[in-house]
Write a protein that holds these residues in place. Structure first.
Motif, PDB file in Angstrom:
ATOM      1  N   UNK A   1       0.834  -1.206   0.000  1.00  0.00           N
ATOM      2  CA  UNK A   1       0.000   0.000   0.000  1.00  0.00           C
ATOM      3  C   UNK A   1       0.869   1.256   0.000  1.00  0.00           C
ATOM      4  N   UNK A   2       0.460   2.225  -0.816  1.00  0.00           N
ATOM      5  CA  UNK A   2       1.291   3.403  -1.049  1.00  0.00           C
ATOM      6  C   UNK A   2       0.956   4.575  -0.142  1.00  0.00           C
ATOM      7  N   UNK A   3      -0.277   4.678   0.314  1.00  0.00           N
ATOM      8  CA  UNK A   3      -0.674   5.761   1.213  1.00  0.00           C
ATOM      9  C   UNK A   3      -1.971   5.375   1.896  1.00  0.00           C
ATOM     10  N   UNK A   4      -2.306   6.109   2.947  1.00  0.00           N
ATOM     11  CA  UNK A   4      -3.530   5.823   3.671  1.00  0.00           C
ATOM     12  C   UNK A   4      -4.220   7.090   4.134  1.00  0.00           C
ATOM     13  N   UNK A   5      -5.535   7.023   4.211  1.00  0.00           N
ATOM     14  CA  UNK A   5      -6.364   8.099   4.762  1.00  0.00           C
ATOM     15  C   UNK A   5      -7.154   7.498   5.916  1.00  0.00           C
ATOM     16  N   UNK A   6      -7.016   8.089   7.086  1.00  0.00           N
ATOM     17  CA  UNK A   6      -7.684   7.606   8.294  1.00  0.00           C
ATOM     18  C   UNK A   6      -8.582   8.716   8.809  1.00  0.00           C
ATOM     19  N   UNK A   7      -9.881   8.507   8.752  1.00  0.00           N
ATOM     20  CA  UNK A   7     -10.839   9.491   9.242  1.00  0.00           C
ATOM     21  C   UNK A   7     -11.508   8.943  10.500  1.00  0.00           C
TER      22      UNK A   7
ATOM     23  N   UNK B   1      -4.545  11.853   8.670  1.00  0.00           N
ATOM     24  CA  UNK B   1      -5.402  11.508   9.805  1.00  0.00           C
ATOM     25  C   UNK B   1      -6.272  12.713  10.142  1.00  0.00           C
ATOM     26  N   UNK B   2      -7.558  12.540  10.030  1.00  0.00           N
ATOM     27  CA  UNK B   2      -8.491  13.605  10.354  1.00  0.00           C
ATOM     28  C   UNK B   2      -9.462  13.174  11.439  1.00  0.00           C
ATOM     29  N   UNK B   3      -9.783  14.084  12.356  1.00  0.00           N
ATOM     30  CA  UNK B   3     -10.746  13.773  13.407  1.00  0.00           C
ATOM     31  C   UNK B   3     -11.381  15.063  13.913  1.00  0.00           C
ATOM     32  N   UNK B   4     -12.540  14.947  14.544  1.00  0.00           N
ATOM     33  CA  UNK B   4     -13.258  16.101  15.037  1.00  0.00           C
ATOM     34  C   UNK B   4     -13.024  16.337  16.519  1.00  0.00           C
ATOM     35  N   UNK B   5     -13.133  17.590  16.926  1.00  0.00           N
ATOM     36  CA  UNK B   5     -12.939  17.924  18.340  1.00  0.00           C
ATOM     37  C   UNK B   5     -14.075  17.383  19.204  1.00  0.00           C
ATOM     38  N   UNK B   6     -15.230  17.111  18.611  1.00  0.00           N
ATOM     39  CA  UNK B   6     -16.379  16.628  19.372  1.00  0.00           C
ATOM     40  C   UNK B   6     -16.632  15.136  19.176  1.00  0.00           C
TER      41      UNK B   6
ATOM     42  N   UNK C   1      -2.587  15.927   8.313  1.00  0.00           N
ATOM     43  CA  UNK C   1      -3.981  15.797   8.722  1.00  0.00           C
ATOM     44  C   UNK C   1      -4.492  17.059   9.370  1.00  0.00           C
ATOM     45  N   UNK C   2      -5.636  16.903  10.019  1.00  0.00           N
ATOM     46  CA  UNK C   2      -6.290  18.080  10.565  1.00  0.00           C
ATOM     47  C   UNK C   2      -7.285  17.672  11.646  1.00  0.00           C
ATOM     48  N   UNK C   3      -7.410  18.530  12.651  1.00  0.00           N
ATOM     49  CA  UNK C   3      -8.433  18.385  13.678  1.00  0.00           C
ATOM     50  C   UNK C   3      -9.518  19.409  13.373  1.00  0.00           C
ATOM     51  N   UNK C   4     -10.750  18.934  13.226  1.00  0.00           N
ATOM     52  CA  UNK C   4     -11.842  19.787  12.752  1.00  0.00           C
ATOM     53  C   UNK C   4     -12.688  20.270  13.931  1.00  0.00           C
ATOM     54  N   UNK C   5     -12.671  21.575  14.122  1.00  0.00           N
ATOM     55  CA  UNK C   5     -13.389  22.193  15.229  1.00  0.00           C
ATOM     56  C   UNK C   5     -14.899  21.981  15.076  1.00  0.00           C
ATOM     57  N   UNK C   6     -15.522  21.469  16.141  1.00  0.00           N
ATOM     58  CA  UNK C   6     -16.967  21.301  16.148  1.00  0.00           C
ATOM     59  C   UNK C   6     -17.484  20.065  15.441  1.00  0.00           C
ATOM     60  N   UNK C   7     -16.593  19.235  14.906  1.00  0.00           N
ATOM     61  CA  UNK C   7     -17.018  18.026  14.196  1.00  0.00           C
ATOM     62  C   UNK C   7     -17.071  16.851  15.164  1.00  0.00           C
ATOM     63  N   UNK C   8     -18.132  16.058  15.093  1.00  0.00           N
ATOM     64  CA  UNK C   8     -18.245  14.841  15.881  1.00  0.00           C
ATOM     65  C   UNK C   8     -17.603  13.670  15.164  1.00  0.00           C
ATOM     66  N   UNK C   9     -18.203  12.521  15.295  1.00  0.00           N
ATOM     67  CA  UNK C   9     -17.669  11.311  14.674  1.00  0.00           C
ATOM     68  C   UNK C   9     -18.195  11.230  13.247  1.00  0.00           C
TER      69      UNK C   9
ATOM     70  N   UNK D   1     -16.894  15.985   7.365  1.00  0.00           N
ATOM     71  CA  UNK D   1     -17.607  17.154   6.846  1.00  0.00           C
ATOM     72  C   UNK D   1     -17.009  17.583   5.499  1.00  0.00           C
ATOM     73  N   UNK D   2     -17.544  18.664   4.950  1.00  0.00           N
ATOM     74  CA  UNK D   2     -17.120  19.116   3.623  1.00  0.00           C
ATOM     75  C   UNK D   2     -15.646  19.513   3.604  1.00  0.00           C
ATOM     76  N   UNK D   3     -15.182  20.159   4.669  1.00  0.00           N
ATOM     77  CA  UNK D   3     -13.777  20.553   4.722  1.00  0.00           C
ATOM     78  C   UNK D   3     -12.874  19.331   4.758  1.00  0.00           C
ATOM     79  N   UNK D   4     -13.285  18.313   5.521  1.00  0.00           N
ATOM     80  CA  UNK D   4     -12.488  17.092   5.581  1.00  0.00           C
ATOM     81  C   UNK D   4     -12.418  16.421   4.213  1.00  0.00           C
ATOM     82  N   UNK D   5     -13.544  16.374   3.510  1.00  0.00           N
ATOM     83  CA  UNK D   5     -13.556  15.766   2.178  1.00  0.00           C
ATOM     84  C   UNK D   5     -12.636  16.520   1.230  1.00  0.00           C
TER      85      UNK D   5
END
Length: 213
Positions: A128-134, A158-163, A187-195, A198-202
């Protein structure tokens, strides 16, 4: 108990077999209690170059959940190693059986699928060449491929939400430590996102995958 397998007839493809030759492949791995159509809904937001294949997990989630799972849910994000590896081996077996072999293979998973993404890279680091973990996590047990990944440091987003109240804090700390040591992490931590995603993550995932191509 029989070994789990991927139902090839349930796989959702973005391209016919005739249109898959000499193209990269992006494998989508859904979360607990979901199905192959879930992440496939993100296909219009992803780059056009890769062929997308969205898999159905091999285990039926227990009642009252109406969906599928890669391994039983334990609430602590510490799945049984043999169980998750049986599912990773099922995915690798499905890849081995493809009539048209891809030029590059990337993985994208949500929650349990994110755990599967990292476990697949650990089980077959040369595959495997790369991975995306949400909203996912790494499993606690050591794997033989960890040493290879620590040296090679493949790109992982690696992306995840603060909520997000589904993944325990201990699993987040464990995943942070593992990804720092075994990947080229972005990656990024998305403010106000639960499990969720969202559009920004996509949009961020699209940009990340595009860079890998």
């Amino acid at each position: 108990m029989s070994q789990p397998t991927i139902d090839a007839d349930a796989v959702m493809w973005s391209a016919s077999e005739a249109d898959r030759a000499d193209r990269p492949l992006l494998v989508l791995l859904h979360g607990y209690g979901s199905h192959e159509g879930d992440l496939f809904g993100l296909a219009p937001s992803l780059p056009l170059e890769p062929v997308i294949a969205s898999l159905r997990a091999p285990l039926v989630a227990p009642w009252p959940i109406d969906g599928w799972s890669w391994f039983p849910r334990d609430g602590e994000a510490r799945p049984d190693r043999d169980t998750i590896n049986a599912s990773t081996d099922a995915v690798i077996g499905w890849l081995d059986d493809l009539t048209v072999q891809p030029t590059v293979v990337g993985l994208m998973g949500f929650s349990q699928g994110g755990a599967m993404t990292m476990q697949l890279m650990r089980r077959a680091p040369d595959r495997f060449d790369y991975g995306v973990v949400m909203a996912g996590f790494v499993c606690p047990d050591q794997e033989p491929g960890d040493a290879v990944l620590a040296e090679r440091k493949p790109p992982i987003f690696w992306g995840r939400g603060t909520l997000d109240d589904v993944i325990p804090e201990a699993a987040i700390v464990r995943t942070t430590d593992w990804l720092t040591a075994h990947s080229t992490l972005s990656g990024r931590i998305y403010e106000g996102l639960g499990h969720g995603i969202n559009q920004q993550a996509a949009s961020d995932v699209r940009a990340f995958i595009q860079r890998q191509l």
